[in-house]
Design a protein around this motif. Structure first.
Motif, PDB file in Angstrom:
ATOM      1  N   SER A  86      51.542  26.893  27.040  1.00  0.00           N
ATOM      2  CA  SER A  86      50.085  26.987  27.230  1.00  0.00           C
ATOM      3  C   SER A  86      49.728  28.471  27.303  1.00  0.00           C
ATOM      4  O   SER A  86      50.504  29.281  27.815  1.00  0.00           O
ATOM      5  CB  SER A  86      49.661  26.263  28.506  1.00  0.00           C
ATOM      6  OG  SER A  86      50.262  26.875  29.623  1.00  0.00           O
ATOM      7  N   VAL A  87      48.584  28.823  26.750  1.00  0.00           N
ATOM      8  CA  VAL A  87      48.164  30.238  26.754  1.00  0.00           C
ATOM      9  C   VAL A  87      46.944  30.349  27.660  1.00  0.00           C
ATOM     10  O   VAL A  87      45.962  29.637  27.488  1.00  0.00           O
ATOM     11  CB  VAL A  87      47.831  30.725  25.321  1.00  0.00           C
ATOM     12  CG1 VAL A  87      47.434  32.202  25.332  1.00  0.00           C
ATOM     13  CG2 VAL A  87      49.024  30.511  24.394  1.00  0.00           C
ATOM     14  N   GLU A  88      47.034  31.261  28.618  1.00  0.00           N
ATOM     15  CA  GLU A  88      45.985  31.398  29.637  1.00  0.00           C
ATOM     16  C   GLU A  88      45.423  32.806  29.577  1.00  0.00           C
ATOM     17  O   GLU A  88      46.190  33.773  29.482  1.00  0.00           O
ATOM     18  CB  GLU A  88      46.652  31.165  31.003  1.00  0.00           C
ATOM     19  CG  GLU A  88      45.721  30.831  32.127  1.00  0.00           C
ATOM     20  CD  GLU A  88      46.536  30.597  33.404  1.00  0.00           C
ATOM     21  OE1 GLU A  88      46.607  31.517  34.228  1.00  0.00           O
ATOM     22  OE2 GLU A  88      47.126  29.497  33.545  1.00  0.00           O
ATOM     23  N   ASN A  89      44.088  32.900  29.653  1.00  0.00           N
ATOM     24  CA  ASN A  89      43.484  34.236  29.663  1.00  0.00           C
ATOM     25  C   ASN A  89      43.851  34.950  30.967  1.00  0.00           C
ATOM     26  O   ASN A  89      43.798  34.368  32.038  1.00  0.00           O
ATOM     27  CB  ASN A  89      41.962  34.105  29.526  1.00  0.00           C
ATOM     28  CG  ASN A  89      41.320  35.458  29.413  1.00  0.00           C
ATOM     29  OD1 ASN A  89      41.804  36.315  28.684  1.00  0.00           O
ATOM     30  ND2 ASN A  89      40.259  35.669  30.155  1.00  0.00           N
ATOM     31  N   PHE A  90      44.237  36.207  30.851  1.00  0.00           N
ATOM     32  CA  PHE A  90      44.656  36.987  32.025  1.00  0.00           C
ATOM     33  C   PHE A  90      43.737  38.204  32.128  1.00  0.00           C
ATOM     34  O   PHE A  90      43.761  39.086  31.265  1.00  0.00           O
ATOM     35  CB  PHE A  90      46.128  37.387  31.839  1.00  0.00           C
ATOM     36  CG  PHE A  90      46.679  38.361  32.824  1.00  0.00           C
ATOM     37  CD1 PHE A  90      46.367  38.276  34.169  1.00  0.00           C
ATOM     38  CD2 PHE A  90      47.536  39.365  32.397  1.00  0.00           C
ATOM     39  CE1 PHE A  90      46.894  39.172  35.077  1.00  0.00           C
ATOM     40  CE2 PHE A  90      48.070  40.271  33.290  1.00  0.00           C
ATOM     41  CZ  PHE A  90      47.736  40.174  34.637  1.00  0.00           C
ATOM     42  N   ASP A  91      42.934  38.198  33.172  1.00  0.00           N
ATOM     43  CA  ASP A  91      41.921  39.244  33.339  1.00  0.00           C
ATOM     44  C   ASP A  91      42.560  40.464  34.017  1.00  0.00           C
ATOM     45  O   ASP A  91      42.664  40.528  35.239  1.00  0.00           O
ATOM     46  CB  ASP A  91      40.771  38.666  34.185  1.00  0.00           C
ATOM     47  CG  ASP A  91      39.582  39.596  34.201  1.00  0.00           C
ATOM     48  OD1 ASP A  91      39.545  40.502  33.352  1.00  0.00           O
ATOM     49  OD2 ASP A  91      38.711  39.409  35.074  1.00  0.00           O
ATOM     50  N   VAL A  92      42.998  41.415  33.221  1.00  0.00           N
ATOM     51  CA  VAL A  92      43.704  42.588  33.749  1.00  0.00           C
ATOM     52  C   VAL A  92      42.681  43.591  34.288  1.00  0.00           C
ATOM     53  O   VAL A  92      41.675  43.876  33.626  1.00  0.00           O
ATOM     54  CB  VAL A  92      44.534  43.272  32.631  1.00  0.00           C
ATOM     55  CG1 VAL A  92      45.360  44.404  33.207  1.00  0.00           C
ATOM     56  CG2 VAL A  92      45.415  42.266  31.920  1.00  0.00           C
ATOM     57  N   GLN A  93      42.927  44.096  35.485  1.00  0.00           N
ATOM     58  CA  GLN A  93      42.040  45.116  36.074  1.00  0.00           C
ATOM     59  C   GLN A  93      42.614  46.498  35.762  1.00  0.00           C
ATOM     60  O   GLN A  93      43.702  46.834  36.237  1.00  0.00           O
ATOM     61  CB  GLN A  93      41.948  44.932  37.600  1.00  0.00           C
ATOM     62  CG  GLN A  93      41.453  43.561  38.028  1.00  0.00           C
ATOM     63  CD  GLN A  93      40.047  43.270  37.515  1.00  0.00           C
ATOM     64  OE1 GLN A  93      39.156  44.100  37.654  1.00  0.00           O
ATOM     65  NE2 GLN A  93      39.868  42.107  36.900  1.00  0.00           N
ATOM     66  N   LEU A  94      41.902  47.255  34.957  1.00  0.00           N
ATOM     67  CA  LEU A  94      42.409  48.581  34.567  1.00  0.00           C
ATOM     68  C   LEU A  94      41.388  49.653  34.909  1.00  0.00           C
ATOM     69  O   LEU A  94      40.181  49.434  34.774  1.00  0.00           O
ATOM     70  CB  LEU A  94      42.699  48.604  33.064  1.00  0.00           C
ATOM     71  CG  LEU A  94      43.806  47.652  32.590  1.00  0.00           C
ATOM     72  CD1 LEU A  94      43.796  47.526  31.076  1.00  0.00           C
ATOM     73  CD2 LEU A  94      45.164  48.135  33.071  1.00  0.00           C
ATOM     74  N   SER A  95      41.884  50.815  35.356  1.00  0.00           N
ATOM     75  CA  SER A  95      40.988  51.933  35.672  1.00  0.00           C
ATOM     76  C   SER A  95      41.239  53.053  34.664  1.00  0.00           C
ATOM     77  O   SER A  95      42.200  53.014  33.884  1.00  0.00           O
ATOM     78  CB  SER A  95      41.266  52.436  37.088  1.00  0.00           C
ATOM     79  OG  SER A  95      42.547  53.032  37.098  1.00  0.00           O
ATOM     80  N   ASP A  96      40.402  54.088  34.720  1.00  0.00           N
ATOM     81  CA  ASP A  96      40.593  55.240  33.818  1.00  0.00           C
ATOM     82  C   ASP A  96      41.969  55.862  34.017  1.00  0.00           C
ATOM     83  O   ASP A  96      42.591  56.356  33.070  1.00  0.00           O
ATOM     84  CB  ASP A  96      39.507  56.294  34.061  1.00  0.00           C
ATOM     85  CG  ASP A  96      38.159  55.825  33.540  1.00  0.00           C
ATOM     86  OD1 ASP A  96      38.140  54.815  32.796  1.00  0.00           O
ATOM     87  OD2 ASP A  96      37.144  56.453  33.887  1.00  0.00           O
ATOM     88  N   ALA A  97      42.464  55.821  35.275  1.00  0.00           N
ATOM     89  CA  ALA A  97      43.773  56.436  35.567  1.00  0.00           C
ATOM     90  C   ALA A  97      44.890  55.758  34.765  1.00  0.00           C
ATOM     91  O   ALA A  97      45.890  56.388  34.418  1.00  0.00           O
ATOM     92  CB  ALA A  97      44.061  56.340  37.059  1.00  0.00           C
TER      93      ALA A  97
END
Ligand code: FAD
Length: 321
Positions: A171-182
């Protein structure tokens, strides 16, 4: 609890080395009872391709589809994988040993306070401890490494693990990655695609030529053989130093290390520095007119003969198959 596998992909396809990492994780989960195998893939890649990772044994794929991850910025990938690791409650991260894998794994070892073992060749021994066998000295020896940390990272050597292909789609699940400018502090400003239809580090078959080919004008012969075999082309160091072939084709200790199923060496003497880049190949075929060429000692099959006679005949015979 799950085992997390970091998946690499290129040109829309999950890399075979990553599928080997999934196969390894699957067998490891069965051994240690660490639950299911969850893969994490970053950047733009087709959902059906990701679902097919299940064939190698992943139950689920987390897809961090943020297009900023396409460029393969190492800090951003390490940050995303660390988030996936926490999300699935993993204690073990498995990935393929590769340039990107090494860079990401080193950063994750710090972030996750994890013991990292690279070039792993078989499942760990978990009876009364956690000892991992890895390949060292360019495949000439093995070392046993005890891992004592709770979190563990295992980078799997290419071609060391049997690929599992009989699983069901994941199963493929959307993964909401939290990324910053750093996470994007290091930037890739330009990339250049290597020439040749098949990329050398990924190739399952490689045909390489050495100084015995006499000059760049004779490389059509190597390319014809490579084409009929579906192989990438490589060369020895002097060949790229002289400029007969581009530097990214140089195989060996100071060049690309390959581990294909089949390595065909044409007019290459087999110096130790060249062998250091090819000795993880499953099958080595050597074509050389000198029966005393050192490469024959490392060969599974050897043809003593003039490359200018042998290679065209071999290509024609393969075409006729
Ligand atoms: P040669 O040694 O000249 O051998 C040519 C071969 O072709 C011979 O065996 C000859 O019998 C055969 N031949 C000639 N004519 C024909 C014909 N008509 N048909 C069939 N066979 C023929 N080398 C690498 O490749 N990769 C590396 O990463 C690397 N790193 C190095 C690092 C260091 C620090 C040093 C010192 C060296 C390194 N080298 C490396 C160089 C290495 O030592 C060898 O010099 C090199 O591999 C030799 O290349 P070759 O076999 O193409 O050429």
């Amino acid at each position: 609890m799950s085992i997390l596998v970091y998946i690499e992909h290129a040109e829309g396809k999950v890399k075979k080395t990553s599928l080997e990492a999934v196969s390894f994780a699957n067998a490891l989960a069965a051994q240690t009872g660490e639950g299911e195998v969850v893969a994490v893939a970053l950047g733009t890649v087709d959902q059906a391709e990701l679902a097919s990772v299940g064939k190698a044994g992943a139950a689920k794929v987390l897809h961090g589809a943020d297009a900023r991850l396409d460029a393969g910025v190492i800090q951003a990938h390490a940050s995303a994988v660390a988030q996936a690791f926490q999300k699935v409650g993993a204690k073990t991260l498995v990935l393929a040993k590769s340039s990107l894998g090494d860079a990401v794994a080193a950063r994750l070892a710090i972030k996750l306070q994890a013991g990292l073992v690279s070039n792993v060749v078989e499942l760990p021994n978990t009876s009364g401890g956690y000892t991992v066998k890895r390949s060292i000295y360019t495949g000439k020896a093995f070392a046993e490494t005890a891992v004592t940390t709770e979190n563990k990272i295992l980078a799997i050597k290419k071609n060391a693990i049997d690929l599992r292909t009989d699983g069901a789609d994941a199963s493929v699940e959307n993964f909401d990655v939290q990324l910053s400018d750093a996470d994007f502090a290091g930037k890739i400003t330009a990339t250049e695609r290597a020439t040749g239809e098949i990329l050398l580090p990924e190739a399952d078959i490689v045909v390489s030529g050495g100084r015995g080919m006499k000059g760049p004008e004779n490389w059509g012969m190597i390319e014809d053989l490579a084409k009929v075999l579906g192989a990438a082309t490589g060369c020895s160091k002097p060949v790229s130093d002289i400029g007969w072939r581009p530097h990214h084709e140089h195989v060996g200790q100071t060049g690309v290390k390959v581990a294909p199923s089949l390595y065909v060496a044409v007019g290459i003497s087999g110096a130790i520095q060249h062998l250091a880049g090819v000795n993880s190949s499953k099958c080595i075929v050597v074509i050389n007119k000198d029966p005393e060429a050192p490469f024959f000692k490392a060969a599974d099959y050897g043809i003593v003969g003039d490359a200018f006679e042998v290679v065209p005949k071999l290509t024609e015979a393969l075409k006729a198959e």
